[in-house]
Enzyme design. Structure first.
Site, short mmCIF file in Angstrom:
data_model
loop_
_atom_site.label_atom_id
_atom_site.label_comp_id
_atom_site.label_asym_id
_atom_site.label_seq_id
_atom_site.Cartn_x
_atom_site.Cartn_y
_atom_site.Cartn_z
N GLY A 31 0.81 -1.22 0.00
CA GLY A 31 0.00 0.00 0.00
C GLY A 31 0.84 1.26 0.00
N HIS A 34 2.41 4.60 -5.03
CA HIS A 34 2.92 5.71 -5.84
C HIS A 34 2.94 5.29 -7.30
CE1 HIS A 34 6.62 3.41 -5.89
NE2 HIS A 34 6.68 3.45 -4.57
N HIS A 37 4.20 1.81 -8.31
CA HIS A 37 3.26 0.68 -8.16
C HIS A 37 2.27 0.65 -9.33
CE1 HIS A 37 4.16 1.37 -3.71
NE2 HIS A 37 4.44 0.09 -3.86
N GLN A 61 8.03 -9.22 7.78
CA GLN A 61 9.24 -8.76 7.10
C GLN A 61 9.83 -7.50 7.72
OE1 GLN A 61 6.89 -8.19 3.31
NE2 GLN A 61 8.30 -6.50 2.99
N GLY A 149 8.69 -4.81 -8.69
CA GLY A 149 9.58 -3.73 -9.13
C GLY A 149 11.04 -4.12 -8.99
N GLU A 150 11.85 -3.63 -9.94
CA GLU A 150 13.29 -3.93 -9.90
C GLU A 150 14.02 -3.05 -8.89
OE1 GLU A 150 14.53 -3.62 -13.97
OE2 GLU A 150 13.87 -5.67 -14.43
N LEU A 186 11.31 6.09 -6.96
CA LEU A 186 10.08 6.25 -6.19
C LEU A 186 10.01 5.16 -5.12
CD1 LEU A 186 7.39 7.11 -8.90
CD2 LEU A 186 8.97 8.61 -7.66
N SER A 187 9.61 5.56 -3.92
CA SER A 187 9.52 4.64 -2.80
C SER A 187 8.51 5.19 -1.80
CB SER A 187 10.89 4.53 -2.10
OG SER A 187 10.74 3.96 -0.82
N SER A 188 7.77 4.27 -1.19
CA SER A 188 6.83 4.72 -0.15
C SER A 188 7.58 5.44 0.95
CB SER A 188 6.09 3.51 0.43
OG SER A 188 5.39 2.87 -0.59
#
Ligand code: PAF
Length: 282
Positions: A31, A34, A37, A61, A149-150, A186-188
């Protein structure tokens, strides 16, 4: 888009699609979505008939002292984004639905060797938690194809390896890293950064581009390139975690004869841990 919270309801819905011969594409997430995703959703749409995404902040995790409690839960906003991008089903289970016997009693999936490196060394147990939940989600959704995502390059390798080792009938696809115009992946977790920190954070990608240039220009001084990058990161305000030029096939340190490389890195901006990587073909 239909939002589903229980495994039974998910199975009932997806069985209908399966009986109609539809190919099911799956995008698992935690969730706080961005554009990166949403590009995974686009990729799923290109190769499947029905798209399922999941939102589950997987406690297994996260390590002690990590951001499990503060991890943003933004379901309404995420639902809107997924629906606008053509996702068909959102699966948003509770902890009890995913871990009905409790986390401690959960059967776990361990992918040896690769899980111990880099992010695995900094976050012990992290990849066991990822492999376990992804394996369970695969069992719940039974997708034909799943997209990851890579940016989480090591995670993608762990999942590919798990899928192969457990003979899971799922095609795993990687998707290119989505970046801001300034290069920041991009990252949460970018949401934790102040405007000033966001500017500094672009250094992470810049060091990767500089290292890539050096390698493409023939340098084999891997440790020199790594040290230079770590110095640049520290001088700009990052605290180092790791920065490694690796062979892409198994993430072992690159040797002079390797042609397919990836540089993987993680560094702390304050208490926020950012990761990035770049692939290089010599
Ligand atoms: O990459 C993520 O968001 C998570 O690690 C995943 C794959 C959804 C598993 O919880």
């Amino acid at each position: 888009m239909i939002t589903i919270h229980s495994i039974a309801e998910l199975r009932a819905q997806l069985n209908k699609a399966r009986l109609q011969g539809k190919r099911i594409g799956f995008v698992p997430t935690m969730g706080n979505l961005h554009e990166g995703h949403l590009q995974l959703i686009d990729q799923a749409r290109a190769c499947s008939d029905v798209i399922v995404s999941s939102i589950f902040v997987n406690p297994l995790q996260f390590g002690a002292g990590e951001d499990l409690d503060s991890y943003p839960r933004t379901l309404a906003d995420d639902q809107e984004k997924l629906a606008s991008r053509g996702c068909d089903f959102l699966f948003a289970p509770t902890d009890a639905e995913v871990y009905p016997h409790g986390r401690e009693a959960q059967t776990q999936v361990e992918v040896p060797t690769i899980s111990d490196l880099y992010c695995g060394a900094s976050r012990p147990g992290h990849f066991r938690g990822v492999a376990t939940v992804v394996c369970k989600l695969f069992g719940m959704v039974q997708p034909d194809v799943a997209i990851f995502g890579e940016k989480d390059f090591q995670q993608l390798m762990v999942i590919r390896r798990m899928t192969e080792d457990l003979s899971l009938p799922v095609e795993i696809q990687g998707a290119p890293i989505a970046r801001n115009e300034d290069g920041l992946a991009l990252s949460s977790r970018n949401g934790y950064l102040s405007p000033e920190e966001l500017k500094i954070a672009t250094t992470l990608n810049r060091t990767l581009l500089i290292a890539k240039d050096a390698l493409l220009n023939g340098s084999k001084d891997f440790s020199g390139i790594e040290e230079q990058a770590e110095t640049t990161l520290e001088e700009s305000g990052f605290k180092r975690d790791y920065y490694k030029i690796c062979r892409r096939s198994d993430l072992q340190p690159a040797t002079d004869s390797d042609k397919e490389l990836v540089i993987v890195t993680a560094a702390y901006m304050g208490s926020t841990r950012l990761i990035d990587n770049i692939q290089i073909n010599l």
